[in-house]
Design a protein around this motif. Structure first.
Motif, PDB file in Angstrom:
ATOM      1  N   HIS A 224     -12.332  -6.660  -2.080  1.00  0.00           N
ATOM      2  CA  HIS A 224     -11.456  -5.492  -2.159  1.00  0.00           C
ATOM      3  C   HIS A 224     -10.193  -5.772  -2.953  1.00  0.00           C
ATOM      4  O   HIS A 224      -9.749  -6.922  -3.095  1.00  0.00           O
ATOM      5  CB  HIS A 224     -11.065  -5.015  -0.758  1.00  0.00           C
ATOM      6  CG  HIS A 224     -12.207  -4.503   0.040  1.00  0.00           C
ATOM      7  ND1 HIS A 224     -12.979  -5.311   0.841  1.00  0.00           N
ATOM      8  CD2 HIS A 224     -12.729  -3.256   0.145  1.00  0.00           C
ATOM      9  CE1 HIS A 224     -13.926  -4.590   1.419  1.00  0.00           C
ATOM     10  NE2 HIS A 224     -13.792  -3.336   1.013  1.00  0.00           N
ATOM     11  N   LEU A 225      -9.601  -4.702  -3.455  1.00  0.00           N
ATOM     12  CA  LEU A 225      -8.304  -4.717  -4.113  1.00  0.00           C
ATOM     13  C   LEU A 225      -7.413  -3.675  -3.452  1.00  0.00           C
ATOM     14  O   LEU A 225      -7.900  -2.669  -2.926  1.00  0.00           O
ATOM     15  CB  LEU A 225      -8.442  -4.367  -5.597  1.00  0.00           C
ATOM     16  CG  LEU A 225      -9.334  -5.253  -6.462  1.00  0.00           C
ATOM     17  CD1 LEU A 225      -9.516  -4.611  -7.836  1.00  0.00           C
ATOM     18  CD2 LEU A 225      -8.763  -6.656  -6.585  1.00  0.00           C
ATOM     19  N   LEU A 226      -6.111  -3.912  -3.493  1.00  0.00           N
ATOM     20  CA  LEU A 226      -5.140  -2.896  -3.111  1.00  0.00           C
ATOM     21  C   LEU A 226      -4.484  -2.400  -4.392  1.00  0.00           C
ATOM     22  O   LEU A 226      -3.891  -3.191  -5.134  1.00  0.00           O
ATOM     23  CB  LEU A 226      -4.086  -3.464  -2.164  1.00  0.00           C
ATOM     24  CG  LEU A 226      -2.979  -2.471  -1.772  1.00  0.00           C
ATOM     25  CD1 LEU A 226      -3.552  -1.330  -0.931  1.00  0.00           C
ATOM     26  CD2 LEU A 226      -1.850  -3.176  -1.039  1.00  0.00           C
ATOM     27  N   VAL A 227      -4.619  -1.112  -4.663  1.00  0.00           N
ATOM     28  CA  VAL A 227      -4.045  -0.509  -5.868  1.00  0.00           C
ATOM     29  C   VAL A 227      -2.850   0.342  -5.452  1.00  0.00           C
ATOM     30  O   VAL A 227      -2.989   1.284  -4.662  1.00  0.00           O
ATOM     31  CB  VAL A 227      -5.084   0.347  -6.611  1.00  0.00           C
ATOM     32  CG1 VAL A 227      -4.458   0.981  -7.852  1.00  0.00           C
ATOM     33  CG2 VAL A 227      -6.296  -0.496  -6.994  1.00  0.00           C
ATOM     34  N   VAL A 228      -1.682   0.001  -5.975  1.00  0.00           N
ATOM     35  CA  VAL A 228      -0.448   0.736  -5.685  1.00  0.00           C
ATOM     36  C   VAL A 228      -0.042   1.497  -6.945  1.00  0.00           C
ATOM     37  O   VAL A 228       0.189   0.901  -8.004  1.00  0.00           O
ATOM     38  CB  VAL A 228       0.675  -0.224  -5.258  1.00  0.00           C
ATOM     39  CG1 VAL A 228       1.976   0.558  -5.027  1.00  0.00           C
ATOM     40  CG2 VAL A 228       0.284  -0.977  -3.990  1.00  0.00           C
ATOM     41  N   THR A 229       0.028   2.812  -6.828  1.00  0.00           N
ATOM     42  CA  THR A 229       0.415   3.654  -7.959  1.00  0.00           C
ATOM     43  C   THR A 229       1.925   3.843  -7.929  1.00  0.00           C
ATOM     44  O   THR A 229       2.467   4.495  -7.035  1.00  0.00           O
ATOM     45  CB  THR A 229      -0.294   5.012  -7.899  1.00  0.00           C
ATOM     46  OG1 THR A 229      -1.705   4.798  -7.833  1.00  0.00           O
ATOM     47  CG2 THR A 229       0.017   5.827  -9.146  1.00  0.00           C
ATOM     48  N   THR A 230       2.600   3.259  -8.908  1.00  0.00           N
ATOM     49  CA  THR A 230       4.059   3.322  -8.955  1.00  0.00           C
ATOM     50  C   THR A 230       4.516   4.616  -9.622  1.00  0.00           C
ATOM     51  O   THR A 230       3.698   5.467  -9.992  1.00  0.00           O
ATOM     52  CB  THR A 230       4.619   2.124  -9.752  1.00  0.00           C
ATOM     53  OG1 THR A 230       4.318   2.307 -11.149  1.00  0.00           O
ATOM     54  CG2 THR A 230       4.021   0.810  -9.254  1.00  0.00           C
ATOM     55  N   ASP A 231       5.819   4.726  -9.807  1.00  0.00           N
ATOM     56  CA  ASP A 231       6.381   5.880 -10.506  1.00  0.00           C
ATOM     57  C   ASP A 231       6.670   5.579 -11.969  1.00  0.00           C
ATOM     58  O   ASP A 231       7.365   6.346 -12.642  1.00  0.00           O
ATOM     59  CB  ASP A 231       7.671   6.338  -9.806  1.00  0.00           C
ATOM     60  CG  ASP A 231       7.412   6.820  -8.391  1.00  0.00           C
ATOM     61  OD1 ASP A 231       6.330   7.374  -8.150  1.00  0.00           O
ATOM     62  OD2 ASP A 231       8.283   6.624  -7.521  1.00  0.00           O
ATOM     63  N   ARG A 232       6.114   4.450 -12.469  1.00  0.00           N
ATOM     64  CA  ARG A 232       6.244   4.175 -13.891  1.00  0.00           C
ATOM     65  C   ARG A 232       5.475   5.219 -14.691  1.00  0.00           C
ATOM     66  O   ARG A 232       4.455   5.748 -14.240  1.00  0.00           O
ATOM     67  CB  ARG A 232       5.700   2.774 -14.231  1.00  0.00           C
ATOM     68  CG  ARG A 232       6.451   1.643 -13.574  1.00  0.00           C
ATOM     69  CD  ARG A 232       6.059   0.291 -14.160  1.00  0.00           C
ATOM     70  NE  ARG A 232       4.690  -0.091 -13.929  1.00  0.00           N
ATOM     71  CZ  ARG A 232       4.256  -0.804 -12.886  1.00  0.00           C
ATOM     72  NH1 ARG A 232       5.102  -1.183 -11.942  1.00  0.00           N
ATOM     73  NH2 ARG A 232       2.984  -1.135 -12.769  1.00  0.00           N
ATOM     74  N   LEU A 233       5.968   5.483 -15.895  1.00  0.00           N
ATOM     75  CA  LEU A 233       5.293   6.404 -16.807  1.00  0.00           C
ATOM     76  C   LEU A 233       5.115   5.702 -18.141  1.00  0.00           C
ATOM     77  O   LEU A 233       6.049   5.092 -18.664  1.00  0.00           O
ATOM     78  CB  LEU A 233       6.121   7.681 -17.001  1.00  0.00           C
ATOM     79  CG  LEU A 233       5.521   8.722 -17.954  1.00  0.00           C
ATOM     80  CD1 LEU A 233       4.274   9.351 -17.357  1.00  0.00           C
ATOM     81  CD2 LEU A 233       6.551   9.808 -18.274  1.00  0.00           C
ATOM     82  N   SER A 234       3.906   5.773 -18.679  1.00  0.00           N
ATOM     83  CA  SER A 234       3.672   5.231 -20.012  1.00  0.00           C
ATOM     84  C   SER A 234       3.404   6.379 -20.973  1.00  0.00           C
ATOM     85  O   SER A 234       2.832   7.405 -20.608  1.00  0.00           O
ATOM     86  CB  SER A 234       2.486   4.263 -20.015  1.00  0.00           C
ATOM     87  OG  SER A 234       1.259   4.952 -19.882  1.00  0.00           O
TER      88      SER A 234
END
Length: 295
Positions: A29-39
């Motif tokens: 498993h992986l833990l994916v954290v979606t930040t507030d960064r914008l590309s």
């Protein structure tokens, strides 16, 4: 509204991407954290977009659930508490985290275009093609294409630029069978999602999918799905071919950046507070309209 530009958790960090921080959550498993960064233009911007991560997370979960009959996805039923047992640490990322299966991503981005916009519009103006495929002459910007088109690209690291490739190049990267499976799944995902979104007054002009193959070789949908980061969402009520339509996505930021004397290489320029606020409003509206709910 909470803001998270960069997460710091007591787990081994495997990768800090343009938007997502990926942690080791065990052998499977992986833990994916979606930040507030914008590309934008493949560069990470210095300002976060407050609340963006939870919006992307909620929309992706919404679409993963709606599309699971079309193609399997990487969501796991493993609870977040088993990965982050500390309640304070868990609370920091609970609304922006997913525990997913550990899979190896395929080396392409699967782009589907239903309308003539973005790099597709630029290519069409130059050569009358998209992805090397000929289109009828005389089409206008934002015009609906005769049928949705699968136009893959390479996957760039932060600071590098994706490159559009043709289907033959996708076959060379994936093999004929897997390339066909990715193309067919992408077109079906887009077609069904676009039909649903239209009932909510939103046109999905184009979108990007990412896939992996599991240990049995089956195709798996990963990363994010049909979010304002990965798609162009246009309000149906104000849509008009021949213009650059208003949108519920980061095209608003791209349009602002195009007005600057910036060569689209790092470091990216700062965004004015008004551009940040308008971007937040567009992302919130996309979530509200598509899911009839909120974060």
């Amino acid at each position: 509204m909470s803001t998270l530009y960069e997460s710091q958790l007591h787990l081994p960090l495997l990768h800090r991407g343009k938007v997502r921080d990926i942690y080791d959550a065990g052998p499977r498993h992986l833990l994916v954290v979606t930040t507030d960064r914008l590309s934008a233009f493949d560069c990470v911007l210095p300002e976060p977009i407050p609340g963006k991560g939870p919006i992307l997370n909620a929309l992706s979960r919404f679409w993963f659930e709606r599309t699971q009959k079309i193609v399997a996805n990487h969501l796991s039923d493993r609870p977040l508490a088993s990965v982050l047992p500390d309640p304070e640490e868990r609370a920091l990322v609970a609304d922006r985290a997913m525990v997913v299966r550990r899979l190896k991503p395929l080396p392409i981005e699967a782009i589907v275009r239903g309308y003539l916009a973005g790099s597709g519009w630029k290519e069409y103006r130059q050569s009358g093609t998209i992805g090397g495929m000929a289109l009828p002459p005389g089409l206008r910007e934002a015009e609906r294409l005769p049928e949705p088109m699968f136009t893959p690209s390479t996957k760039a690291q932060a600071g590098a630029h994706d490159e559009n490739i043709d289907y033959a190049q996708a076959e060379a990267l994936l093999g004929a069978g897997l390339a066909r499976a990715v193309r067919d799944a992408s077109l079906r995902l887009y077609t069904e999602a676009a039909a649903f979104a239209a009932t909510r007054g939103i046109l999905i002009a184009d979108t990007k999918f990412e896939f992996a193959a599991d240990e049995d070789g089956r195709l798996v949908l990963i990363d994010e799905v049909l979010t304002p980061d990965s798609s162009r969402f246009w309000p149906q009520a104000s849509y008009q071919p021949g213009t650059n339509p208003p949108s519920f996505d980061k095209q608003y930021v791209r349009d602002y950046l195009e007005t600057l004397a910036w060569d689209k290489r790092p470091p990216a320029p700062s965004l004015p507070a008004e551009v940040v606020a308008q971007t937040v409003a567009r992302y919130e509206e996309a979530l509200r309209v598509l899911t009839a709910t909120g974060v």
